[in-house]
Structures are given as structure tokens and as C-alpha cells.
Motif scaffolding. Structure first.
Motif, mmCIF file in Angstrom:
data_model
loop_
_atom_site.group_PDB
_atom_site.id
_atom_site.type_symbol
_atom_site.label_atom_id
_atom_site.label_comp_id
_atom_site.label_asym_id
_atom_site.label_seq_id
_atom_site.Cartn_x
_atom_site.Cartn_y
_atom_site.Cartn_z
ATOM 1 N N ALA A 49 -7.707 1.036 -1.303
ATOM 2 C CA ALA A 49 -8.452 -0.276 -0.236
ATOM 3 C C ALA A 49 -9.287 -1.476 -2.473
ATOM 4 C CB ALA A 49 -9.262 0.263 -0.210
ATOM 5 N N ALA A 90 -8.700 0.796 4.861
ATOM 6 C CA ALA A 90 -6.671 1.583 4.451
ATOM 7 C C ALA A 90 -6.094 2.902 4.118
ATOM 8 C CB ALA A 90 -7.019 1.063 2.298
ATOM 9 N N ALA A 116 0.709 -1.650 0.303
ATOM 10 C CA ALA A 116 0.278 -0.428 -0.222
ATOM 11 C C ALA A 116 0.912 1.286 0.306
ATOM 12 C CB ALA A 116 -0.991 -0.186 1.502
#
Length: 435
Positions: free
Chosen positions: A129, A139, A114
């Protein structure tokens, strides 16, 4: 072509579960997601209180979002065994802190993916996400929390800073509330040619007091190490720097000086256009057609552009535009000169020329002369310290504009500052193996 040595397929290694202390025991694939069943490698069956060997009690399942493979989210279904101590009746479960933080919904590998997506690939939180198969809030909270841990709250983030740049930035285009922030950039890597500039901090508001308060909150030892402050023509930043960093040299960078002169050239062109034609510039007007050519360096003009300028300057009513254009070209030439000592002499000559004996009709040059006379030391300081420019600050401002656009705007300034630091704070997740 290199010769590869192939081994038998290993889901644990392929999904990098061994880095999380896990071992794959099964898989379940659908069109929407991939579920990997795992177990914890370390048994962790000894009581932490009395040291006795625990007795298996039962098994619980912990679900973790993992880095996706392709466009299909991957979920780790970790089976965690619980033990009971026969001596002190203590109950505990296997340690999964290597796989994820306590109560986290995303694995450490998922967090690294991420952060890499946010910082390197400039993905949006919505895309991250979707890739992880979690909600936007989950997220966003996870990414910002990890970003604060590894970057924003890092006590060494301000170390070894010797040159900074300061500028204003518009963080939202609304009528309600303050839409400006003051950005502080670390120019040390540019100055020492060790890497790109990075965002140090962002403070709400734009004024002398805002920048002065930010500097005052820095340790005195840090302030003593700052040698150069690059800025635009705003006197508030210069005053704040002079009061809090008395030993630092303020530098008015070439970007803002050239823009200052270029704006004066545009105002002169527009004034003469209106005075000679009675209307604003139109497609067929010579001055309007030459508006971009006027901002081109004389050494970069093509034959067609030179012919266009000659036709414009041939008209006697355009004499004021030609005079202002001449000052613009002299300033550009001073900055472009390969010998900085000679460039400084050329710039000093321009400043002397526009501060004394300028005809009253040359309104824009007289106005420019007042500014350059007031900031002469700051303008000339650049030539003694080549490489100290606020250009990288403007470049980072452009990156932040892209960030705000990709997120379709921000409503929370704290989130915007955190995302901006991740975007332009020099953070590279691939260099942090502890994630």
C-alpha cells in the motif's frame, strides 16, 4: 561487456505505459510522489449504438496508482476524452479497460507489481500500500480480488493431481474460536520432479469429518486420479482417505515416523533422568547434555559426540535409553538406505522387533510398537513410492507461519486462506502476461 544501443529517453516506454494503451504527455515530481500525465492512445470516437462519428464533448481525469519506481509512489493522471453522438445523443468516454479494470484505483501494471511483491518478495500489504500510495484497504481488496481471479477461482487449479498431503496447521493463537485448519497440499510436482509442492486448499477445523467433507466435494473424476495420500499419524485423516479415496494408497511419511520415535526417545530420557536423579535435566547432567546428540544419526556423529554417548551408555541405569536410541537409529538407517528394497526390509525388521517380546520396562518402545503395528502398511508404503513424503507439507506450513508473523496475525480466516494460497499456491505473477 555487451555493447548497448541507446535511444532517446521515452517516458512512455520506461514506465511501460504502452502496455496499458496510454501515452505519457507530462510529468510532475515531488519528494512524496511522481505524477505522470497520460492520454489514451485509441481515440474510440465512433458511437457504439448507431456507428456515427462522435463529437468531442469534454475531458475527465482518471487517477490510477501505478507501479512505483524506487520508494516514490507513481500516480497516472489519465485524461479521458468524452464524446457525444450527434445522431442519437449518446455520450461515452474513451475505453481505459486496457489500463485498469472498471472503477479500479490501481493500474494493471500496479496490480502485477503488488502481486509480485506479495508472492515472490513476501512483502506485507502495508508495504505494498505504501509503494502504491493507496490505503491498506484499497491495496488488500485489489490484491485479493485479482488473486482470486487468476488463481483461487481458476477451474484448472485442481487438474492433474495424483498425490496429495494433508496436515493440520495453527492459523491463530487465541483462546476464542477454532485455531486449527486442515491444509491439503499437491505433492504431484515433487513426485514427478517437475517443481515444488503447492497449497491446494485450506479448510477450517481438524478432524476426520473436515477432510472427508473436502474430499467428498471434489468431483469423482478427480478423486479417481489420486493415487497417494501422505499424512501423519492421525487416524482421522487415514479413515477419511480410505472412505473417500478407496483406491489411493495412504503413506505415513518419514518425517512423522522419525518424529514419533524421537518423541519416544525424549520421553524415555526424561523418565530415566527423573528416576535416577530425582529432578529434571540440568546443565551438568550427562543425559541432559546428550539430548541433542541422541537425535543425531549414528553415521553423522563426530568423535566428541560419540565419546559423549559412550559415557552415557556406560552407566547401567541408562540401559533403557540406549535400547530406545537403538530403535531410533535403526529407523533412521532404514530411511537413509540408498536401496529402497533393502530399506523396506530393515523397517519391517524394526516393526517386528518392537511389536513382540519387548520387556515391560521399555514403556516407550512398547507404545511405539502398538502404533507401528497399527500403521505398518502405511509406513512401509513409502519405500514402494519414494518421493512421497509429507515433508513438503511441513515446509509449506513453515512458510505460512512466516506469513502470519509478517502480518502480525490474522483475524479473518477467509483473508488468511486467500493470502496463503497466493503465498504457497504455486502462483507466479511473472508468468501471467494478461495481468
Amino acid at each position: 561487456m555487451p555493447h548497448f544501443t541507446f535511444t532517446s529517453p521515452d517516458l512512455t516506454t520506461f514506465c511501460r505505459l504502452d502496455e496499458l494503451g496510454l501515452e505519457a504527455t507530462g510529468q510532475y515530481l515531488t519528494l512524496k510522489q511522481a505524477v505522470i500525465e497520460c492520454r489514451v492512445v485509441e481515440p474510440d470516437r465512433w458511437c457504439g449504438s448507431c456507428g456515427a462519428e462522435g463529437v468531442p464533448r469534454d475531458t475527465v481525469v482518471r487517477r490510477l496508482a501505478h507501479e512505483p519506481f524506487g520508494h516514490r509512489p507513481t500516480v497516472l493522471m489519465v485524461r479521458v476524452r468524452r464524446y457525444r453522438c450527434p445522431d442519437c445523443s449518446r455520450v461515452w468516454r474513451q475505453d481505459t479497460s486496457k489500463a485498469a479494470q472498471r472503477r479500479a484505483k490501481i493500474s494493471r501494471r500496479g496490480l502485477r507489481w503488488a502481486l509480485t511483491g506479495i508472492v515472490v518478495d513476501h512483502l506485507t500489504i502495508s508495504r505494498v500500500a505504501a509503494g502504491l500510495g493507496v490505503s491498506w484497504n484499497a491495496a488488500n481488496d485489489a490484491v485479493l480480488a485479482e488473486g482470486r481471479r487468476v488463481l483461487i477461482d481458476d477451474p484448472h487449479r485442481f487438474d492433474d493431481v495424483t498425490a496429495i498431503g494433508v496436515d493440520e496447521h495453527v492459523w491463530r493463537h487465541t483462546r476464542k474460536g477454532d485455531k486449527f485448519v486442515t491444509v491439503v497440499i499437491d505433492l504431484t510436482p515433487i513426485r514427478e520432479k517437475t517443481g515444488p509442492a503447492r497449497l491446494l486448499d485450506m479448510v477450517e477445523g481438524r478432524s476426520k469429518q473436515v477432510f472427508k467433507s473436502w474430499l467428498a466435494n471434489r468431483p469423482q473424476e478427480w478423486r479417481n486420479k489420486v493415487e497417494v495420500v501422505a499424512m501423519d499419524g492421525f487416524t482421522g485423516f487415514k479413515t477419511a482417505a480410505s472412505e473417500e479415496l478407496p483406491d489411493a494408497v495412504p503413506v505415513m511419511d518419514p518425517f512423522h515416523v522419525v518424529r514419533l520415535v524421537g518423541d519416544g526417545l525424549d520421553r524415555c530420557r526424561q523418565r530415566v533422568q527423573l528416576a535416577t536423579t530425582g529432578h529434571r535435566g540440568r546443565a551438568g547432567d550427562p543425559l541432559y547434555r546428550a539430548r541433542r546428540t541422541l537425535h543425531t544419526g549414528a553415521d553423522l556423529l563426530t568423535d566428541k559426540q560419540q565419546t559423549r554417548l559412550d559415557a552415557v551408555f556406560a552407566a547401567e541405569e541408562h540401559l533403557e535409553v540406549e535400547a530406545t536410541w537403538g530403535i531410533y537409529q535403526r529407523i533412521v538407517a532404514a530411511y537413509r538406505h540408498p536401496d529402497k528394497k533393502k530399506g523396506k526390509e530393515m523397517m519391517q525388521a524394526v516393526i517386528d522387533a518392537v511389536t513382540t517380546g519387548v520387556p515391560t520396562a521399555l514403556v516407550e518402545i512398547r507404545r511405539l510398537g502398538r502404533t507401528l503395528k497399527q500403521r505398518a502398511a502405511d509406513v512401509l508404503a513409502f519405500f514402494d513410492r519414494p518421493g512421497t513424503s509429507n515433508g513438503p507439507t511441513e515446509a509449506i506450513n513453515g512458510r505460512l507461519e512466516h506469513l502470519r508473523g509478517s502480518a502480525l496475525g490474522f483475524r479473518n480466516l477467509a483473508n488468511y486462506i486467500a493470502r496463503s494460497l497466493l503465498e504457497s499456491g504455486g502462483f507466479r505473477p511473472v508468468l501471467h502476461p494478461g495481468l
